[in-house]
Design a protein around this motif. Structure first.
Motif, PDB file in Angstrom:
ATOM      1  N   ILE A  69       0.861  -1.181   0.000  1.00 27.95           N
ATOM      2  CA  ILE A  69       0.000   0.000   0.000  1.00 27.95           C
ATOM      3  C   ILE A  69       0.900   1.235   0.000  1.00 27.95           C
ATOM      4  O   ILE A  69       1.901   1.271   0.712  1.00 27.95           O
ATOM      5  CB  ILE A  69      -0.912   0.030   1.247  1.00 27.95           C
ATOM      6  N   TRP A 113       1.285   4.131   1.487  1.00 29.53           N
ATOM      7  CA  TRP A 113       0.774   4.826   2.662  1.00 29.53           C
ATOM      8  C   TRP A 113       0.995   6.336   2.604  1.00 29.53           C
ATOM      9  O   TRP A 113       0.225   7.112   3.164  1.00 29.53           O
ATOM     10  CB  TRP A 113       1.428   4.273   3.927  1.00 29.53           C
ATOM     11  N   SER A 143      -5.285  -0.661  -6.111  1.00 29.90           N
ATOM     12  CA  SER A 143      -4.122  -1.399  -5.600  1.00 29.90           C
ATOM     13  C   SER A 143      -3.151  -0.511  -4.834  1.00 29.90           C
ATOM     14  O   SER A 143      -2.306  -1.021  -4.087  1.00 29.90           O
ATOM     15  CB  SER A 143      -3.383  -2.088  -6.757  1.00 29.90           C
ATOM     16  N   SER A 144      -3.246   0.802  -4.990  1.00 30.94           N
ATOM     17  CA  SER A 144      -2.369   1.685  -4.214  1.00 30.94           C
ATOM     18  C   SER A 144      -2.919   1.923  -2.815  1.00 30.94           C
ATOM     19  O   SER A 144      -2.207   2.422  -1.946  1.00 30.94           O
ATOM     20  CB  SER A 144      -2.190   3.025  -4.929  1.00 30.94           C
ATOM     21  N   LEU A 145      -4.198   1.559  -2.598  1.00 26.76           N
ATOM     22  CA  LEU A 145      -4.857   1.794  -1.315  1.00 26.76           C
ATOM     23  C   LEU A 145      -5.113   0.515  -0.522  1.00 26.76           C
ATOM     24  O   LEU A 145      -5.316   0.583   0.691  1.00 26.76           O
ATOM     25  CB  LEU A 145      -6.208   2.496  -1.536  1.00 26.76           C
ATOM     26  N   TYR A 146      -5.106  -0.630  -1.202  1.00 27.01           N
ATOM     27  CA  TYR A 146      -5.578  -1.839  -0.527  1.00 27.01           C
ATOM     28  C   TYR A 146      -4.738  -3.046  -0.921  1.00 27.01           C
ATOM     29  O   TYR A 146      -4.447  -3.263  -2.091  1.00 27.01           O
ATOM     30  CB  TYR A 146      -7.043  -2.090  -0.894  1.00 27.01           C
ATOM     31  N   ASP A 147      -4.361  -3.830   0.091  1.00 23.52           N
ATOM     32  CA  ASP A 147      -3.639  -5.087  -0.091  1.00 23.52           C
ATOM     33  C   ASP A 147      -4.424  -6.173   0.642  1.00 23.52           C
ATOM     34  O   ASP A 147      -4.387  -6.267   1.877  1.00 23.52           O
ATOM     35  CB  ASP A 147      -2.218  -4.957   0.477  1.00 23.52           C
ATOM     36  N   TYR A 201      -4.439  -7.251   4.592  1.00 21.55           N
ATOM     37  CA  TYR A 201      -5.592  -6.843   5.404  1.00 21.55           C
ATOM     38  C   TYR A 201      -6.378  -8.033   5.959  1.00 21.55           C
ATOM     39  O   TYR A 201      -6.931  -7.958   7.059  1.00 21.55           O
ATOM     40  CB  TYR A 201      -6.523  -5.951   4.577  1.00 21.55           C
ATOM     41  N   LEU A 248      -7.760   5.078   3.861  1.00 17.50           N
ATOM     42  CA  LEU A 248      -6.515   4.591   4.457  1.00 17.50           C
ATOM     43  C   LEU A 248      -6.627   4.517   5.975  1.00 17.50           C
ATOM     44  O   LEU A 248      -6.145   3.564   6.594  1.00 17.50           O
ATOM     45  CB  LEU A 248      -5.343   5.501   4.064  1.00 17.50           C
TER      46      LEU A 248
END
Length: 487
Positions: free
Chosen positions: A78, A80, A169-173, A177, A387
């Motif tokens: 992510i 962050w 995909s830049s905000l969530y993995d 998670y 986030l």
């Protein structure tokens, strides 16, 4: 659990948790930890919130070590720091989750470079401000607490679905998670209780119905913990008839969509009925299962409950048990545990916890309630808000809150299975809660639930008070609910 561990648990959680009880009552400690709480007796069954001003501040902490190592989050795929230098505003009620997470917020700020500003209000003041914020399009809150009005807000277009953020995909993995660790009941409520195919928010707290009983009285009268409603009734009868200063049972009778019907809805599902047999034309409230459940509940409180049972709120129920004036509670929230076993309880060493009872031929189906956090359509910083939601509900943050900072309302199964957490809160408490949450069937909060639920609760209160039969009350409640949607 040792006496020392149990007392430490109570000291850490008692005041805040009692303010955060389910669909029924909320309030509790605010972000400053002042312990403000509501009496849970407002006309709609939610907490009144009391009086007081908002608590607005940043979450920045001292220069000491962070509560949680950054490595716990940096392993996620992510980005962050993509919003470094921005700010998010959180609208929240005075609630134990706020107190539990605020010491860790500097971790989020260090991780992301995003400043967190809290706007913490008594519950009723918060509801009013939230309504104004979304209905006028002001967009002051990037994140806010969300409850039974979730589908009203969703259908009005006031909250954003979170799916686009989950798909970024830049905000969530997903692997990091681990969404499957969230209880199914919590995820279901975060999808509008079955009314939405999209995420309406992320769950942050959960509580589930359990039963509490006096171990000393059960031993004295050679009673077994009830697995069925029939056994529960018999236990109440035995205590009621053989103890001069103790009633057999106590339960919420006061009107309010988070009061008496929050309890009854468990039993109607266990009798095989459901809210809205066909939405929105058939409420199901006049079906045999609902009437059977209402007859069981009303007669139980009338025959073996205290005087004035029809006006008892959750706080009255708690006080009656704390003062040693009742044999057991009808399936109330597991978050009563700290108050019942703590230093303020006269029977603290004689309280047992067990799963809610069910009909002999019924299905175990306890009610549960989740607070969630959502973002509004007009929020300026919804990506940053997502986030924060992800960070706040992640395994590292959630585990720290419950193992190291006194919380006991996790939406993650792994926390309830965590040996350190179980050692702190008690293995039996943790196991009963875990199994109950795994089987929970929460109320589906349709968009007019607060409106027709209030009227349904008024009819149930009349039945408990003996003003009409349970069948008459439920028949009228069904008509009212269906009329509300047909008008």
């Amino acid at each position: 659990m040792t006496e020392r561990n149990r007392r430490n648990f109570i000291k850490a959680t008692g005041v805040g948790l009692l303010g955060g009880l389910a669909g029924c009552t909320r309030g509790g400690s605010n972000g400053s930890g002042d312990g403000s709480s509501s009496d849970g007796s407002s006309s709609d069954g939610s907490s009144s919130g009391g009086s007081g001003s908002s608590s607005t501040d940043t979450g920045s902490g001292s220069d000491g070590d962070l509560a949680i190592p950054l490595e716990e989050y940096q392993s996620a795929d992510i980005d962050w720091r993509q919003f470094e230098g921005s700010q998010i505003n959180i609208g929240a009620v005075q609630h134990p989750w706020v107190s539990a997470i605020k010491p860790a917020v500097p971790v989020f700020e260090e991780l992301t470079g995003i400043e967190v500003v809290w706007n913490v209000l008594p519950e009723q003041q918060f509801r009013t401000k939230r309504q104004t914020d979304v209905s006028t399009g002001a967009g002051q809150f990037d994140i806010f607490y969300m409850d039974q009005v979730v589908n009203q807000f969703r259908e009005e277009g006031w909250i954003q679905p979170l799916d686009p953020y989950f798909n970024d995909s830049s905000l969530y993995d997903e692997e990091w998670y681990q969404p499957d660790d969230l209880f199914e009941a919590s995820k279901w409520q975060a999808h509008g209780g079955g009314y939405s195919d999209t995420w309406t928010g992320i769950p942050i707290t959960v509580e589930v119905q359990t039963q509490f009983y006096r171990t000393d009285l059960y031993e004295k009268h050679d009673l077994e913990v009830a697995e069925t409603l029939e056994q529960f009734r018999q236990n109440a009868k035995t205590i009621h008839e053989n103890e001069s200063d103790v009633v057999g049972t106590v339960g919420r009778g006061q009107k309010g969509y988070g009061m008496n019907i929050y309890i009854l809805n468990t039993f109607l599902r266990e009798y095989g009925a459901e809210l809205w047999t066909e939405f929105p034309s058939d409420s199901g409230l006049d079906t045999d299962g609902v009437i059977q459940a209402a007859e069981w509940y009303t007669s139980l409180l009338q025959e073996f409950g205290p005087e004035g049972a029809s006006t008892q709120t959750w706080s009255d129920v708690l006080a009656t048990m704390q003062e040693g004036r009742a044999g057991h509670i009808v399936a109330d929230a597991n978050l009563f545990w700290p108050g019942l076993t703590g230093e303020d309880s006269q029977v603290g060493d004689n309280i047992g916890i067990a799963k809610a009872p069910k009909p002999a031929d019924g299905t175990f189906s306890p009610n549960a309630f989740n607070w969630q956090i959502s973002t509004s359509k007009n929020a300026s910083n919804s990506e940053q808000a997502f986030l924060f939601m992800l960070w706040a509900s992640s395994q590292p943050t959630n585990t720290w809150m419950h193992v190291d900072n006194g919380a006991a309302f996790s939406v993650r199964q792994s926390v309830w299975e965590n040996e350190e957490f179980r050692s702190r809160v008690g293995d039996n408490f943790a196991q009963v809660t875990l199994e109950s949450l795994q089987a929970a069937a929460p109320d589906p909060f349709d968009r007019k639930y607060p409106e027709w639920g209030q009227r349904y609760s008024e009819e149930l209160q009349r039945a408990i008070a003996g003003q009409k039969s349970a069948e008459e009350a439920m028949t009228r409640a069904a008509q009212v609910a269906e009329d509300i949607y047909s008008s």
